[in-house]
Scaffold this motif. Structure first.
Motif, PDB file in Angstrom:
ATOM      1  N   ARG A  17       2.845  -1.763   3.351  1.00  0.00           N
ATOM      2  CA  ARG A  17       1.634  -1.112   3.853  1.00  0.00           C
ATOM      3  C   ARG A  17       0.548  -1.214   2.795  1.00  0.00           C
ATOM      4  O   ARG A  17       0.807  -1.096   1.596  1.00  0.00           O
ATOM      5  N   SER A  18      -0.656  -1.320   3.306  1.00  0.00           N
ATOM      6  CA  SER A  18      -1.795  -1.394   2.386  1.00  0.00           C
ATOM      7  C   SER A  18      -2.067   0.005   1.843  1.00  0.00           C
ATOM      8  O   SER A  18      -1.582   1.007   2.369  1.00  0.00           O
ATOM      9  N   GLU A  19      -2.885   0.106   0.816  1.00  0.00           N
ATOM     10  CA  GLU A  19      -3.231   1.405   0.235  1.00  0.00           C
ATOM     11  C   GLU A  19      -3.956   2.265   1.259  1.00  0.00           C
ATOM     12  O   GLU A  19      -3.761   3.483   1.309  1.00  0.00           O
ATOM     13  N   GLN A  20      -4.783   1.657   2.073  1.00  0.00           N
ATOM     14  CA  GLN A  20      -5.508   2.396   3.108  1.00  0.00           C
ATOM     15  C   GLN A  20      -4.519   2.977   4.117  1.00  0.00           C
ATOM     16  O   GLN A  20      -4.632   4.138   4.501  1.00  0.00           O
ATOM     17  N   GLN A  21      -3.518   2.187   4.528  1.00  0.00           N
ATOM     18  CA  GLN A  21      -2.508   2.676   5.464  1.00  0.00           C
ATOM     19  C   GLN A  21      -1.692   3.797   4.824  1.00  0.00           C
ATOM     20  O   GLN A  21      -1.363   4.789   5.472  1.00  0.00           O
ATOM     21  N   GLN A  22      -1.343   3.616   3.549  1.00  0.00           N
ATOM     22  CA  GLN A  22      -0.579   4.655   2.856  1.00  0.00           C
ATOM     23  C   GLN A  22      -1.374   5.964   2.788  1.00  0.00           C
ATOM     24  O   GLN A  22      -0.825   7.048   2.993  1.00  0.00           O
ATOM     25  N   GLU A  23      -2.664   5.870   2.520  1.00  0.00           N
ATOM     26  CA  GLU A  23      -3.519   7.063   2.445  1.00  0.00           C
ATOM     27  C   GLU A  23      -3.631   7.724   3.823  1.00  0.00           C
ATOM     28  O   GLU A  23      -3.570   8.942   3.941  1.00  0.00           O
ATOM     29  N   GLN A  24      -3.774   6.912   4.875  1.00  0.00           N
ATOM     30  CA  GLN A  24      -3.846   7.458   6.226  1.00  0.00           C
ATOM     31  C   GLN A  24      -2.541   8.166   6.596  1.00  0.00           C
ATOM     32  O   GLN A  24      -2.551   9.240   7.186  1.00  0.00           O
ATOM     33  N   ASN A  25      -1.411   7.546   6.244  1.00  0.00           N
ATOM     34  CA  ASN A  25      -0.102   8.174   6.510  1.00  0.00           C
ATOM     35  C   ASN A  25       0.017   9.508   5.768  1.00  0.00           C
ATOM     36  O   ASN A  25       0.506  10.503   6.312  1.00  0.00           O
ATOM     37  N   LYS A  26      -0.406   9.501   4.516  1.00  0.00           N
ATOM     38  CA  LYS A  26      -0.338  10.703   3.703  1.00  0.00           C
ATOM     39  C   LYS A  26      -1.170  11.825   4.338  1.00  0.00           C
ATOM     40  O   LYS A  26      -0.729  12.980   4.437  1.00  0.00           O
TER      41      LYS A  26
END
Length: 157
Positions: A17-26
């Protein structure tokens, strides 16, 4: 680390996952936890409110049962008092008839003695005793009336 395997036994590939996806998941996980916490808090508040209502209903039920018992007792007392009043009324009627009869008899005797013209001291004593007897009966009648109204004071009105 060991690789995880799927239902078919083949190794699972880890999704990158990209950092943006990881941040959205978080952020999504954080919002989920907040919603879950809010829902739990709301449910606890509802449980507390319902518990208070249950306790209040229990108090009302106990009070209602007490009032029902009191009502039954008062109804029973009322029936007893009404029976007592009926008895006193019957006694009063009998005494009233007796007083009327005695007064009539005393009046007749007094008129008879007075019309003779030969009224003696003994005759006056007899008249006095007859009138005294009528007065006693009247007093008994008056006492019976007082007893009746003490039994049911609101019937005076």
């Amino acid at each position: 680390g060991q690789q995880q395997t799927g239902a078919d036994g083949k190794p699972k590939r880890r999704r990158i996952r990209s950092e943006q996806q990881q941040e959205q998941n978080k952020q999504a996980q954080q919002r989920y936890r907040e919603r879950k916490k809010l829902k739990a808090s709301t449910m606890e508040s509802t449980v507390e409110q319902l518990s208070r209502q249950v306790e209040e209903l229990k108090r009302y039920k106990a009070e209602n049962e007490g009032l029902q018992e009191k009502k039954t007792r008062l109804e029973s007392e009322l029936l007893e008092k009404e029976a007592r009043i009926q008895s006193l009324n019957e006694e009063l009627e009998q005494q009233s008839k007796h007083v009327s009869h005695s007064a009539g008899k005393a009046t007749d005797e007094a008129q008879s003695m007075m019309s003779d013209g030969n009224t003696t001291t003994e005759d006056y004593k007899i008249m006095w005793h007859t009138k005294a007897r009528a007065l006693c009966v009247s007093s008994l009648l008056f006492i019976s009336i007082i007893k009746l109204y003490q039994t049911k004071p609101w019937s005076i009105c």
